[in-house]
Scaffold this motif. Sequence first.
Motif, short mmCIF file in Angstrom:
data_model
loop_
_atom_site.label_atom_id
_atom_site.label_comp_id
_atom_site.label_asym_id
_atom_site.label_seq_id
_atom_site.Cartn_x
_atom_site.Cartn_y
_atom_site.Cartn_z
N ARG A 20 0.84 -1.20 0.00
CA ARG A 20 0.00 0.00 0.00
C ARG A 20 0.87 1.25 0.00
NH1 ARG A 20 -2.09 -0.48 5.65
NH2 ARG A 20 -0.42 0.22 7.03
N ALA A 21 0.34 2.29 -0.59
CA ALA A 21 0.97 3.61 -0.54
C ALA A 21 0.15 4.46 0.40
CB ALA A 21 1.02 4.23 -1.93
N GLY A 22 0.83 5.16 1.30
CA GLY A 22 0.10 5.95 2.28
C GLY A 22 0.78 7.25 2.59
N CYS A 23 0.22 7.99 3.52
CA CYS A 23 0.80 9.24 3.99
C CYS A 23 0.64 9.31 5.50
CB CYS A 23 0.11 10.44 3.32
SG CYS A 23 0.81 12.03 3.82
N PHE A 24 1.76 9.44 6.18
CA PHE A 24 1.79 9.54 7.64
C PHE A 24 2.10 10.98 8.00
CE2 PHE A 24 4.37 8.45 11.66
CZ PHE A 24 3.26 8.60 12.47
N GLN A 25 1.13 11.67 8.58
CA GLN A 25 1.29 13.06 8.96
C GLN A 25 1.79 13.16 10.39
OE1 GLN A 25 0.67 15.70 6.75
NE2 GLN A 25 1.74 16.90 8.29
N THR A 26 2.85 13.95 10.62
CA THR A 26 3.41 14.16 11.95
C THR A 26 3.50 15.66 12.23
OG1 THR A 26 5.77 14.44 11.44
CG2 THR A 26 4.91 12.19 11.38
N PRO A 27 3.78 16.05 13.46
CA PRO A 27 3.91 17.48 13.77
C PRO A 27 5.00 18.19 12.97
CG PRO A 27 3.58 16.25 15.79
CD PRO A 27 3.78 15.24 14.70
N HIS A 28 5.98 17.45 12.46
CA HIS A 28 7.06 18.07 11.69
C HIS A 28 6.97 17.75 10.20
CE1 HIS A 28 8.87 18.67 15.69
NE2 HIS A 28 9.53 19.65 15.11
N ARG A 136 10.74 8.62 29.56
CA ARG A 136 11.09 9.94 30.06
C ARG A 136 12.16 10.58 29.18
NH1 ARG A 136 14.88 12.62 32.26
NH2 ARG A 136 16.28 10.80 32.40
N ILE A 137 13.19 9.81 28.84
CA ILE A 137 14.26 10.33 27.99
C ILE A 137 13.71 10.73 26.63
CG2 ILE A 137 16.43 9.77 26.83
CD1 ILE A 137 16.98 7.83 29.20
N GLN A 138 12.87 9.87 26.06
CA GLN A 138 12.32 10.17 24.73
C GLN A 138 11.38 11.37 24.76
OE1 GLN A 138 11.69 6.63 21.94
NE2 GLN A 138 11.46 5.65 23.94
N ASN A 139 10.65 11.53 25.85
CA ASN A 139 9.83 12.74 25.99
C ASN A 139 10.70 13.98 26.01
OD1 ASN A 139 7.23 11.34 28.21
ND2 ASN A 139 7.44 11.27 26.00
N GLU A 140 11.86 13.90 26.66
CA GLU A 140 12.79 15.02 26.69
C GLU A 140 13.39 15.29 25.31
OE1 GLU A 140 14.13 17.03 29.41
OE2 GLU A 140 12.25 16.39 30.32
N LEU A 141 13.73 14.22 24.59
CA LEU A 141 14.34 14.39 23.27
C LEU A 141 13.36 15.03 22.29
CD1 LEU A 141 16.24 10.97 22.95
CD2 LEU A 141 17.21 13.22 23.52
N GLY A 142 12.09 14.63 22.35
CA GLY A 142 11.07 15.34 21.59
C GLY A 142 10.85 14.89 20.16
N ALA A 143 11.24 13.66 19.80
CA ALA A 143 10.98 13.17 18.45
C ALA A 143 9.48 13.00 18.22
CB ALA A 143 11.69 11.83 18.22
N ASP A 144 9.07 12.97 16.96
CA ASP A 144 7.66 12.83 16.63
C ASP A 144 7.13 11.45 17.00
OD1 ASP A 144 7.17 15.39 14.79
OD2 ASP A 144 9.11 14.52 14.26
N VAL A 145 7.92 10.42 16.71
CA VAL A 145 7.54 9.05 17.02
C VAL A 145 8.55 8.49 18.02
CG1 VAL A 145 7.28 6.70 16.12
CG2 VAL A 145 6.44 8.65 14.79
N ILE A 146 8.04 7.88 19.08
CA ILE A 146 8.91 7.24 20.07
C ILE A 146 8.53 5.77 20.15
CG2 ILE A 146 9.18 9.40 21.33
CD1 ILE A 146 7.34 8.29 23.49
N MET A 147 9.51 4.94 20.49
CA MET A 147 9.29 3.51 20.51
C MET A 147 9.21 2.99 21.94
SD MET A 147 9.13 3.05 17.29
CE MET A 147 8.86 1.27 17.38
N ALA A 148 8.37 1.99 22.13
CA ALA A 148 8.27 1.35 23.44
C ALA A 148 9.56 0.59 23.74
CB ALA A 148 7.09 0.39 23.45
N PHE A 149 9.92 0.53 25.01
CA PHE A 149 11.11 -0.20 25.45
C PHE A 149 10.79 -1.69 25.42
CE2 PHE A 149 14.21 -1.48 28.87
CZ PHE A 149 15.34 -1.15 28.15
N ASP A 150 11.62 -2.47 24.74
CA ASP A 150 11.33 -3.88 24.54
C ASP A 150 12.57 -4.73 24.77
OD1 ASP A 150 12.59 -2.81 22.27
OD2 ASP A 150 11.78 -4.38 20.97
N GLU A 151 12.36 -6.03 24.85
CA GLU A 151 13.46 -6.97 24.92
C GLU A 151 13.57 -7.70 23.60
OE1 GLU A 151 15.03 -10.95 27.32
OE2 GLU A 151 13.40 -9.76 28.19
#
Length: 371
Positions: A20-28, A136-151
Amino acid sequence: MALNNFEYKVEACCSHTSARAGCFQTPHGKVDTPRFMPVGTLANVKTVTPAQLQETGAQMVLANTYHLHLQPGEELIAAAGGVHRFMGWDGPMLTDSGGFQVFSLSKIRTISEAGVMFKSPRDGRLINMTPEESIRIQNELGADVIMAFDECPPYPASREAVELATDRTYRWLKRCVLAHDRSDQALFGIVQGGVFTDLRSQAAEMLTQLDLPGYAIGGVSVGEPSELIEKIVRSTTPMLPLHKPRYLMGVGTHREMVQAIAAGMDLFDCVIPTRLARHGTAIVRGDRWNLKNARFRKDLSPLDETCSCYTCRNFSRAYLCHLIHAREALAHTLLSIHNITELVSFTQRIRAAILGDRFVEEFGEWLAPTK
């Protein structure tokens, strides 16, 4: 949590596959999918300036939570206005959670239910990375998409070990959701499960019940053969929501991306374009050329006549060969520009083919089973 300025739309679907072709809109800004995303671990795509990166056609760039926490620290980046301003990139960004380092730094870490204790390779201090701390660190960094911490379990690993890691990843995800408090950041969950398709299925079912803004398939390309990667992606992708962006982590070869796009994946990242560049290797229409080879010494042709990148418009194979043998840093920059452009433009061409319902016609050679 209501999210600001996030939206994903499917614009066209292949009539023969799940592409599929799509468009993902983010704040930036937007990301036209399918799309390859360059990796900038330390808020820097190695040897390439943001202006050069923009010219490659890149839309979304990655950075890494663990490494930025070590240096220069999320407090400094937050004081600078966030990772976008700190590195001078005004497009969409994604931060990995540090979960991959649970795999890659296995010799200097200890896993418990609480999180992961790392021993810093810089100064030996202990770093307690919990799901809450990663968010917390990712909230401080401020990227548009953040990933869950996983193993991320290694390959090979026993079913028991993978099952424990997969279950723990889900429990950690629920803690990440509770810790996340920024509506201008989209939190993606990560489906683990190793090479066990039933564990992948169970993980996908549990994660999608949380109704997150996006989902990733993690724990592939960690040593398993390509046919197993393809099997995992083919079986797992259909379980992810149709109306959410889908991200295949750590994958960036032509064949792997085409196979995954055919299954319905949207976003990809890999370090190979800049890593290969630092070793004098160019990616040319899916092949890898070692520019150190003597056959390039007097070849005044452009690196790739079909490529419109800055490197191919201005420099010859002979010049690149010369720079590599002279150990000039410019070689790394010029090859990085080309390699990133190659992978980004490859996904752009796939997108155009999907929009015109020509995906199988134009990219069928990459869809054949692995021999």
